[in-house]
Design a protein around this motif. Structure first.
Motif, short mmCIF file in Angstrom:
data_model
loop_
_atom_site.label_atom_id
_atom_site.label_comp_id
_atom_site.label_asym_id
_atom_site.label_seq_id
_atom_site.Cartn_x
_atom_site.Cartn_y
_atom_site.Cartn_z
N PHE A 1 12.56 -5.77 -6.09
CA PHE A 1 12.54 -4.37 -5.66
C PHE A 1 13.62 -4.10 -4.62
O PHE A 1 14.33 -3.09 -4.69
N ARG A 2 13.78 -5.00 -3.64
CA ARG A 2 14.79 -4.81 -2.60
C ARG A 2 16.20 -4.76 -3.20
O ARG A 2 17.02 -3.93 -2.81
N GLU A 3 16.48 -5.65 -4.14
CA GLU A 3 17.81 -5.66 -4.76
C GLU A 3 18.05 -4.40 -5.57
O GLU A 3 19.17 -3.87 -5.60
N ALA B 1 5.21 0.70 -3.92
CA ALA B 1 5.51 0.15 -5.24
C ALA B 1 4.40 -0.78 -5.70
O ALA B 1 4.01 -0.78 -6.88
N ASN B 2 3.89 -1.58 -4.77
CA ASN B 2 2.79 -2.49 -5.12
C ASN B 2 1.57 -1.71 -5.60
O ASN B 2 0.91 -2.11 -6.56
N ARG B 3 1.28 -0.60 -4.93
CA ARG B 3 0.15 0.24 -5.34
C ARG B 3 0.39 0.83 -6.72
O ARG B 3 -0.53 0.91 -7.55
N GLN B 4 1.64 1.22 -6.98
CA GLN B 4 1.97 1.76 -8.29
C GLN B 4 1.82 0.69 -9.38
O GLN B 4 1.39 0.98 -10.50
N VAL B 5 2.18 -0.54 -9.03
CA VAL B 5 2.01 -1.65 -9.98
C VAL B 5 0.54 -1.82 -10.31
O VAL B 5 0.15 -1.98 -11.49
N GLU B 6 -0.32 -1.79 -9.28
CA GLU B 6 -1.75 -1.94 -9.51
C GLU B 6 -2.29 -0.83 -10.39
O GLU B 6 -3.14 -1.06 -11.27
N GLY C 1 4.37 -14.88 -14.11
CA GLY C 1 4.03 -15.90 -13.13
C GLY C 1 4.86 -15.87 -11.87
O GLY C 1 4.68 -16.72 -10.98
N ALA C 2 5.80 -14.90 -11.76
CA ALA C 2 6.62 -14.80 -10.55
C ALA C 2 5.72 -14.47 -9.35
O ALA C 2 4.81 -13.64 -9.47
N ASP C 3 5.99 -15.10 -8.22
CA ASP C 3 5.15 -14.86 -7.05
C ASP C 3 5.52 -13.54 -6.36
O ASP C 3 6.48 -12.87 -6.74
N GLY C 4 4.76 -13.19 -5.34
CA GLY C 4 4.98 -11.93 -4.63
C GLY C 4 6.35 -11.83 -4.01
O GLY C 4 6.95 -10.75 -3.99
N GLN C 5 6.88 -12.95 -3.51
CA GLN C 5 8.19 -12.94 -2.89
C GLN C 5 9.27 -12.58 -3.91
O GLN C 5 10.19 -11.80 -3.61
N ALA C 6 9.18 -13.13 -5.11
CA ALA C 6 10.15 -12.83 -6.16
C ALA C 6 10.06 -11.36 -6.58
O ALA C 6 11.08 -10.71 -6.82
#
Length: 262
Positions: free
Chosen positions: A170-172, A43-48, A160-165
């Motif tokens: 995504f998990r939820e 998902a992170n790669r898709q975001v990029e 401005g949400a961090d990576g954890q947020a």
């Protein structure tokens, strides 16, 4: 000292059963966590990609998985079955040489150094094979049917949400859409069975029985009854082994009673 109130020691069967239940439960939890985690990497790669106006594609998921395998292997983890000796040879190297050897180990191909390349017709170790299957199915479905989730993560990142947020979002989403366990997720993403696979086994037996002679039909009934009695006996033995009261024998229908008496 009185032992009247001392707890009864558990039998080997009870201990084994308890351990097996816990192991299966823990395995489901670990498999779910790993599948969602790798899905999150994809998902992170898709975001990029989406941030640079590139399409959300399954091809990018496959490239991400290969990258994951290299990161996994460079820490000394086996990727391909029966390839311990190859990985050990690559891990003996240092720096860039190790990275190149690990890349050859994961990718193989004509340009790979044969000393480090993966074996011919290599198969992933079981854990990675399962992870690949279900993380791909998860992200394939996300890309096709829930691309808005990728856009939501982009919006979170922009706000401005961090990576954890972003990860928690995504998990939820996965838990809501596919279930909160590996069993639920795999059921939700299971591919439809073909019509042949959906055929009712009892209907199939009855259909074949319709073409049998009376003698063949009588033999079939006797063998089926023998199978049922064998299973009932086995169930009682298993109950006894695990310290449980044997299950009551099922009540025979009239036709079965006649067959037993014959």
């Amino acid at each position: 000292m009185s032992t009247a109130n001392a707890p009864t020691a558990k039998t080997l069967g009870e201990i084994a059963l308890s351990a097996a239940i816990k192991a299966v439960k823990d395995d489901d939890s670990a498999a779910f966590t790993a599948t969602v985690a790798l899905g999150l990497v994809m998902a992170n790669r898709q975001v990029e990609r989406a941030e640079t106006d590139k399409d959300i594609t399954e091809k990018a998921n496959k490239a991400t998985f290969r990258h994951f395998l290299k990161k996994y292997a460079v820490k000394g983890n086996i990727v391909w079955r029966d390839s311990d000796h190859i990985l050990n040879r690559a891990m003996a190297l240092k720096g860039k040489d190790r990275e190149k050897a690990i890349s050859d180990y994961v990718d193989g191909g004509k340009t790979a150094n044969p000393d480090y390349a993966k074996p011919d017709k290599a198969r992933l170790v079981d854990g990675l094979a399962k992870l690949r299957t279900w993380s791909f199915r998860l992200m394939s479905d996300v890309c096709v049917n829930h691309a808005d989730q990728i856009r939501d993560i982009i919006a979170l990142k922009a706000s401005g949400a961090d990576g954890q947020a972003q990860a928690e979002h995504f998990r939820e989403f996965v838990k809501r859409q596919y279930g909160d366990s590996f069993a639920k997720l795999t059921q939700r993403l299971a591919k439809p069975a073909s019509e042949k696979e959906k055929a009712d086994p009892i209907d199939a037996i009855v259909k074949k029985a319709g073409d049998m002679t009376d003698a063949e039909l009588t033999l079939l009934i006797a063998r089926l009854e023998g199978l049922r009695l064998e299973r009932a006996s086995t169930a009682e033995e298993v109950d006894a082994a695990f310290g449980e009261s044997p299950a009551e024998a099922p009540t025979l229908i009239p036709a079965e009673r006649e067959l037993e008496a014959a």
